[in-house]
Scaffold this active site. Sequence first.
Site, PDB file in Angstrom:
ATOM      1  N   ASP A 138     -20.678   3.607   5.124  1.00 38.46           N
ATOM      2  CA  ASP A 138     -20.333   3.553   6.536  1.00 38.46           C
ATOM      3  C   ASP A 138     -18.848   3.828   6.733  1.00 38.46           C
ATOM      4  O   ASP A 138     -18.030   3.657   5.817  1.00 38.46           O
ATOM      5  CB  ASP A 138     -20.658   2.181   7.117  1.00 38.46           C
ATOM      6  CG  ASP A 138     -22.135   1.847   7.041  1.00 38.46           C
ATOM      7  OD1 ASP A 138     -22.945   2.792   6.921  1.00 38.46           O
ATOM      8  OD2 ASP A 138     -22.480   0.653   7.089  1.00 38.46           O
ATOM      9  N   ARG A 139     -18.515   4.182   7.951  1.00 40.98           N
ATOM     10  CA  ARG A 139     -17.120   4.492   8.292  1.00 40.98           C
ATOM     11  C   ARG A 139     -16.159   3.395   7.840  1.00 40.98           C
ATOM     12  O   ARG A 139     -15.112   3.663   7.259  1.00 40.98           O
ATOM     13  CB  ARG A 139     -17.011   4.716   9.804  1.00 40.98           C
ATOM     14  CG  ARG A 139     -15.591   4.839  10.331  1.00 40.98           C
ATOM     15  CD  ARG A 139     -15.601   5.098  11.822  1.00 40.98           C
ATOM     16  NE  ARG A 139     -14.277   4.951  12.405  1.00 40.98           N
ATOM     17  CZ  ARG A 139     -13.984   5.155  13.693  1.00 40.98           C
ATOM     18  NH1 ARG A 139     -14.956   5.509  14.522  1.00 40.98           N
ATOM     19  NH2 ARG A 139     -12.751   5.009  14.146  1.00 40.98           N
TER      20      ARG A 139
END
Length: 275
Positions: A138-139
């Site tokens: 994820d970011r």
Amino acid sequence: MPRKPPPPRRPSPSPSKHAHSGRWEGKAKPDWLSRALARAGVLPKEEAEDAIQAGRVTVNGKVVKHPLAPVPPGASLRLDGVPVSLEAPTRVLAFHKPAELLTSTVGQHGVGTVYEVLLPQLPPELAGFTWHAVGRLDRGTTGLLLFTNDDKLVTHVTSPETHLTKRYVATVFSEADEAKVEPLRHGVQLEDGPARPAKVRLRDAHTVEVTVTEGRNHQVKRMLGAVGLPVRALHREAVGGVELDVPEGAFRLLTDTEITEGLRFALPPVRVTTS
């Protein structure tokens, strides 16, 4: 000049007369030309397709303009008249992903990508490959992200049937204790089905080590949220037997032993010999 990140993947050319059902039955199926060049690190796949369509590539002395043309064993290839070899081993990079980067080839709303950090660092002998991220982070998630030139390795590592472990360290908002994390060791119910039992260890009251054998979307965050431990930060320390051991934003090349033993991936034989 630093290389730009690869452009968004465009659809591969539609199969033509080169692809016939059952044609290679009982034989080793050859790779197609553009992918073979990319796997060997001669050119990234999109650039290989352009070079082939421009008539710059010959196979056994004949110009081939179709990127999906099969490359038979023992073929002699040339690019712009220069012999090229398709004897490329599987390569895997261990990259330390910083926070606030997308595991994508395209940024969004000013958010950068892992490729924008990784690709400019690559030496010439690695820069020609088309690099595939092995799964996603994820970011906001940091830590170990693998890249490879071999799409079969991507499938192997990311498949839940491989049961390859992924070890994460989560910083949680609430105070963790053994009673809260015990359900994770037996498998908790998520909205997309039950999660497999995980190995869990408390490092302190707000730090939980979780080792899973799946790679579902936001899985570790959802598992911890299901037991009342919402995640503030998440970091991946290891994939299989491969441990994160490079500084943030840096990478290193894995050894063959790390690939075969750490990732339990059988390295393929040499595909093509050229002259």
